[in-house]
Design a protein around this motif. Structure first.
Motif, PDB file in Angstrom:
ATOM      1  N   LEU A   1     -19.698   2.553  22.043  1.00  0.00           N
ATOM      2  CA  LEU A   1     -18.907   1.580  21.306  1.00  0.00           C
ATOM      3  C   LEU A   1     -18.733   1.943  19.820  1.00  0.00           C
ATOM      4  O   LEU A   1     -17.607   1.903  19.312  1.00  0.00           O
TER       5      LEU A   1
ATOM      6  N   LEU B   1     -13.754   3.187  26.767  1.00  0.00           N
ATOM      7  CA  LEU B   1     -15.035   2.538  26.449  1.00  0.00           C
ATOM      8  C   LEU B   1     -16.148   3.056  27.350  1.00  0.00           C
ATOM      9  O   LEU B   1     -17.310   3.130  26.939  1.00  0.00           O
ATOM     10  N   ILE B   2     -15.815   3.371  28.620  1.00  0.00           N
ATOM     11  CA  ILE B   2     -16.849   3.970  29.481  1.00  0.00           C
ATOM     12  C   ILE B   2     -17.202   5.349  28.932  1.00  0.00           C
ATOM     13  O   ILE B   2     -18.360   5.756  28.931  1.00  0.00           O
TER      14      ILE B   2
ATOM     15  N   GLY C   1     -10.255   0.556  28.630  1.00  0.00           N
ATOM     16  CA  GLY C   1     -11.466   0.413  29.445  1.00  0.00           C
ATOM     17  C   GLY C   1     -12.095   1.764  29.743  1.00  0.00           C
ATOM     18  O   GLY C   1     -13.287   1.979  29.521  1.00  0.00           O
TER      19      GLY C   1
ATOM     20  N   GLY D   1      -4.671  -1.762  28.801  1.00  0.00           N
ATOM     21  CA  GLY D   1      -6.022  -2.249  29.071  1.00  0.00           C
ATOM     22  C   GLY D   1      -6.859  -1.209  29.802  1.00  0.00           C
ATOM     23  O   GLY D   1      -8.001  -0.940  29.428  1.00  0.00           O
ATOM     24  N   GLY D   2      -6.281  -0.615  30.826  1.00  0.00           N
ATOM     25  CA  GLY D   2      -7.041   0.353  31.623  1.00  0.00           C
ATOM     26  C   GLY D   2      -7.442   1.565  30.803  1.00  0.00           C
ATOM     27  O   GLY D   2      -8.564   2.074  30.927  1.00  0.00           O
TER      28      GLY D   2
ATOM     29  N   GLY E   1     -16.405  -1.619  29.705  1.00  0.00           N
ATOM     30  CA  GLY E   1     -15.302  -0.742  30.088  1.00  0.00           C
ATOM     31  C   GLY E   1     -15.019  -0.815  31.574  1.00  0.00           C
ATOM     32  O   GLY E   1     -13.876  -1.039  31.998  1.00  0.00           O
ATOM     33  N   ILE E   2     -16.064  -0.654  32.394  1.00  0.00           N
ATOM     34  CA  ILE E   2     -15.856  -0.665  33.850  1.00  0.00           C
ATOM     35  C   ILE E   2     -15.347  -2.027  34.298  1.00  0.00           C
ATOM     36  O   ILE E   2     -14.346  -2.136  35.028  1.00  0.00           O
TER      37      ILE E   2
ATOM     38  N   SER F   1     -13.824  -4.446  32.586  1.00  0.00           N
ATOM     39  CA  SER F   1     -12.490  -4.810  32.128  1.00  0.00           C
ATOM     40  C   SER F   1     -11.422  -3.966  32.813  1.00  0.00           C
ATOM     41  O   SER F   1     -10.373  -4.473  33.219  1.00  0.00           O
ATOM     42  N   ALA F   2     -11.691  -2.655  33.012  1.00  0.00           N
ATOM     43  CA  ALA F   2     -10.694  -1.810  33.659  1.00  0.00           C
ATOM     44  C   ALA F   2     -10.432  -2.292  35.083  1.00  0.00           C
ATOM     45  O   ALA F   2      -9.279  -2.443  35.504  1.00  0.00           O
TER      46      ALA F   2
ATOM     47  N   ALA G   1     -20.759  -0.831  26.054  1.00  0.00           N
ATOM     48  CA  ALA G   1     -19.415  -0.285  26.219  1.00  0.00           C
ATOM     49  C   ALA G   1     -19.153   0.167  27.651  1.00  0.00           C
ATOM     50  O   ALA G   1     -18.090  -0.095  28.211  1.00  0.00           O
ATOM     51  N   THR G   2     -20.132   0.844  28.277  1.00  0.00           N
ATOM     52  CA  THR G   2     -19.928   1.333  29.643  1.00  0.00           C
ATOM     53  C   THR G   2     -19.634   0.181  30.581  1.00  0.00           C
ATOM     54  O   THR G   2     -18.684   0.211  31.384  1.00  0.00           O
TER      55      THR G   2
ATOM     56  N   LEU H   1     -11.371   5.852  36.583  1.00  0.00           N
ATOM     57  CA  LEU H   1     -12.059   4.666  36.073  1.00  0.00           C
ATOM     58  C   LEU H   1     -13.551   4.705  36.357  1.00  0.00           C
ATOM     59  O   LEU H   1     -14.258   3.742  36.115  1.00  0.00           O
TER      60      LEU H   1
ATOM     61  N   THR I   1      -6.200  -7.782  38.629  1.00  0.00           N
ATOM     62  CA  THR I   1      -5.244  -8.802  38.187  1.00  0.00           C
ATOM     63  C   THR I   1      -3.813  -8.320  38.379  1.00  0.00           C
ATOM     64  O   THR I   1      -2.958  -9.038  38.932  1.00  0.00           O
TER      65      THR I   1
ATOM     66  N   LEU J   1      -8.597  -5.680  35.140  1.00  0.00           N
ATOM     67  CA  LEU J   1      -7.178  -5.516  34.830  1.00  0.00           C
ATOM     68  C   LEU J   1      -6.406  -4.995  36.026  1.00  0.00           C
ATOM     69  O   LEU J   1      -5.318  -5.496  36.353  1.00  0.00           O
ATOM     70  N   VAL J   2      -6.952  -3.980  36.699  1.00  0.00           N
ATOM     71  CA  VAL J   2      -6.259  -3.409  37.854  1.00  0.00           C
ATOM     72  C   VAL J   2      -6.119  -4.474  38.947  1.00  0.00           C
ATOM     73  O   VAL J   2      -5.045  -4.650  39.536  1.00  0.00           O
TER      74      VAL J   2
ATOM     75  N   MET K   1      -0.229  -4.280  30.695  1.00  0.00           N
ATOM     76  CA  MET K   1      -1.649  -4.610  30.864  1.00  0.00           C
ATOM     77  C   MET K   1      -2.421  -3.467  31.510  1.00  0.00           C
ATOM     78  O   MET K   1      -3.490  -3.056  31.034  1.00  0.00           O
ATOM     79  N   ILE K   2      -1.877  -2.956  32.635  1.00  0.00           N
ATOM     80  CA  ILE K   2      -2.591  -1.881  33.342  1.00  0.00           C
ATOM     81  C   ILE K   2      -2.757  -0.665  32.429  1.00  0.00           C
ATOM     82  O   ILE K   2      -3.856  -0.121  32.295  1.00  0.00           O
TER      83      ILE K   2
ATOM     84  N   ILE L   1       0.240   1.497  42.532  1.00  0.00           N
ATOM     85  CA  ILE L   1       0.121   0.077  42.909  1.00  0.00           C
ATOM     86  C   ILE L   1       1.506  -0.476  43.228  1.00  0.00           C
ATOM     87  O   ILE L   1       1.728  -1.107  44.272  1.00  0.00           O
TER      88      ILE L   1
END
Lengths: 254, 254, 254, 254, 254
Positions: E52, E47-48, E44, E40-41, C8-9, C11-12, C4-5, C197, C18, C15-16, E36-37, E162
């Protein structure tokens, strides 16, 4: 000597100054009335908040954030094992000579009470009160720095409000708006620097130091009580080792 | 007489006024409707928040932040050593005469209970309840000032929102935008000054004073219990000294 | 391995990045002096706040947020049921051989104390102190990350103030205002990313891991005490199952 | 009848309305969709946050902030001294007739238990549970108002964001920017008023009322236990007086 | 079925959407990269922050905020009075048949322990541990939603930063400034909606549900202990009624 505090302050300020100089002149960030509001106002608010002797005491306390020479926990446990051995073999009165050689006043007082034959519960009570009042005194230092940090940020905002009101009231030449607003923002900048690169982290360091010292005093209390009860040195070592992480434990047996 | 409170308030306000006058006229920072919203609204919200008698009591309490004459801890410990000596030599009934000379009501009540022959546990219970209700009453004073400070900042923001809405709705002559916005910001300024240079630090001082008084009362309780138990004066001194930092301890025994 | 860690890192940040690239070039968000202020200043403030060894220890601790191999609670309860059975049938001394096969130091120490014949209350006291000091050490890791996150946001704001002052003081060409302000905002952006994050969620994961470990140690203490008291294996199972949600409980007794 | 709550609300709103009218028309501050978002959204979020019966109960509870008729502490202490006298002279069963005349259910229940001959520890346990569940129910009222206040401010900000996005997306005629932004700010204004001049101070008043009632119930518990134990009326008075500040204490014994 | 949660969410969203449509098109508030940001963020970062399995468990837990069928406290008290009557008349072993008819696992376990003849203190200990671990598991659900809410707001701010940086860096055509800034503000809007109209109030509802359940379990513990001790049904009713407000109490004894 706490290297981290000094390295931290020097490196943080060096970085901020370098970053400022990469983008312009350092002198732009210097404004006497702004410094007056933030530093003077913060000190004033703190004087309202705390009695004068407490504020003065802080200057004596702050050196704990910079200088610190501590006894190691392992050394202390070793001492107790030795003392417990002496007390078991030669009787608790034999500790009298050891007490005279000690420097820590808390340790001396506690052992003297054992030698005087006070029962363990009374010793625990007296030493417990002592730890509580050490904690109260330490907490005050950390609290005053937190208060200083909070008021520094508030005074920074007050200074910026003063600057904004003055700028908006006398807004004739649009070309002066930018520089006036820059000056107005300086007090917020001073407040943020004073709070985040000095007051709040120093408050944090004082709190950490206090926790360490209280932990040492609690370990001493356990050890002194165990000696007063005539515990086996090996059991004492095991009890006291519980305060240490595994990899730092040392045994005086085998 | 608490010099720090007065020096703090005077110096903080002097600095803010000086800083304002270095940048313009003081009169620019004076606006009656803004004062009305911040001061009146804050008082109104506080009256909703607390019963009327509690709010009125605050005016009696606030003088504790300015005037304060305390007994020293050392003097108090000395008193107990003397009293314990008398009780040991002449019996606890002999303290009756000493009680009449005392001014502190808490001390009088506690010793009277000992002389009346109540057992230590009942004395501790009664005095403990007394300390708890002293604490509750003191906490209220500090709490009301914290509430005043919080609402002052909220009302400051509400005033600024009113000013902004009025300015934006009737924005015809661009040259009036600046001055109108300056007036709108004044309420935030008043709220920040009222909160950070008066209410919040006074709340802090009241809390400190309360902690000091509670500590004194706890020390008195320990001393009274010890006398009721017939403890040795030397042990009493050692127990009570635990409330003091090392460098301030004095002994009545060589 | 804590999936998960890492998920999480990754994907976060993905996403940012992207989201940034959908709106413009990634390079616009890269500025060396801004990175210097935020990362360096945050580290500096943290060094003032904590003793150097504590800050260094964090690097060893942070891997707990990424890698983690835990024993299941069910397995542990099964172990205790077996051990209690052995102790009941063959006497507590028979556990000596089982102790040698164990890897968990806490478990070994506790059972050794039972085998050594210490009375349950002393065992509970020693193991309790051990749990408290494990907790203190764990809390430190989580606390340092929370502090890093707080200072990162403060330094971000300080950097933006520096940028704004520089822009406002030298405001000649209106076309440079936009880009200068963009750069000024970057430090706030870096501070927010670093805090939200990375630092704050890692602090949260360390806290969760610590709670889990403490719960396991408390369960072990209960089990060890029960064995030392010679409790029936079935009662032990019932006591220890209370730590588990119903649907995860398994019984070794039909 | 709690004058302070009503005076507070009336004066705060009168001041805000006067201040608005000094600067323009009151109608400028009235906008139906903004009211809908703030009031409706706040209520919606609160319904998600609390079970329906709890939210409905609040309307019954809020009257405690406006109407309040309390028994004085002095009167209550006098009652206990009388009851203790009766119990001592005529036996505890003689209290049965006094119980029938009482209105306070807590008092009746407690004394009935004493008359029924339950031992003091059981009485304390039952009355203690009762106080705890009174506290829980009261805390809920105060908590719901705090939640209402928090969501009111959040919804105010959400409304302003909606207004700003709409204004910025359709920004063609610069002359409409001001009025549109004014409308956008109205939701923040409504949220701030609702939170700071109603919800949060009412939450505070409910908390104060709850503390007062709990203090009365604790005093009653002490008195009931003392009667059940057959304590001397004079000792009872002294125990209960500890709940009062010195200047309010009255003695029934010369 | 918790009507309030569903009514709350539907009405809050309906109000926000209505308010948006009164001022413009709903489509203006829809932007994929911004969604998304924020979504999703936030996921994310969460999850960190949590292991899980804990995050996955939340989906099972969240239904507690929507569906909830509870036993009434009055019914439960009636049950205990009946059970206590049976135990008194026919002996505690007679409860065995009643246990088989029950659905609540906690109740079954507790009564089974009484029937098995465990002494009251051991029963209290086992049930107490069980309540503590139920509480820990429930707290986690509420905590994760609070964390989701906090990160949603932080990610909203990161998204806006951003957007602002991109807008300011490429500011050539002034007519695009408004719409770009509107898009930048959308992430803050999404974060505020997600936090204040979903995550934070759901966290609150889960906490309320957990408190209710823990209160029920504590009442059950009291009842089970009382039965194990062989208490009089009338005393049991009085003890358990203390958990209820006066107006909801019912007596099974005329």
């Amino acid at each position: 000597m706490d290297i981290a505090t000094i390295v931290g302050i020097l490196s943080a300020f060096a970085l901020v100054i370098t970053a400022i100089m990469l983008g312009g002149q350092l002198i732009l960030f210097f404004d006497v009335p702004s410094l007056m509001i933030v530093f003077g106002g913060t000190l004033g608010a703190t004087l309202i908040n705390y009695p004068l002797p407490d504020v003065l005491k802080v200057f004596r306390v702050v050196k704990n954030a910079f200088f610190h020479k501590g006894q190691t926990v392992q050394g202390l446990i070793g001492n107790f094992v030795t003392l417990a051995g002496v007390a078991r073999r030669e009787g608790i009165l034999a500790l009298e000579t050891n007490i005279n050689d000690m420097r820590d006043e808390f340790m001396k007082k506690g052992l003297q009470l054992s030698v005087d034959g006070l029962e363990p519960n009374s010793i625990r009570e007296i030493l417990g009160t002592e730890i509580l009042s050490i904690q109260d005194r330490h907490k005050l230092g950390s609290e005053i720095f937190t208060t200083l940090g909070t008021f520094a940020q508030a005074l920074g905002m007050i200074g910026t409000l003063i600057g904004l009101v003055q700028m908006l009231k006398t807004m004739e030449d649009p070309s002066t708006i930018g520089p006036s607003m820059a000056v107005a923002l300086l007090t917020t900048f001073y407040g943020a620097i004073l709070a985040n690169l000095f007051c709040l982290p120093v408050a944090g360091k004082l709190k950490t130091r206090s926790n360490e010292e209280v932990m040492m005093k609690e370990l001493m209390t356990e050890g002194i009580i165990a000696i007063a009860k005539g515990d086996n040195p090996r059991i004492i070592e095991q009890k006291l080792n519980a305060y240490l992480p595994l990899q730092l434990r040392e045994s005086n047996f085998r």
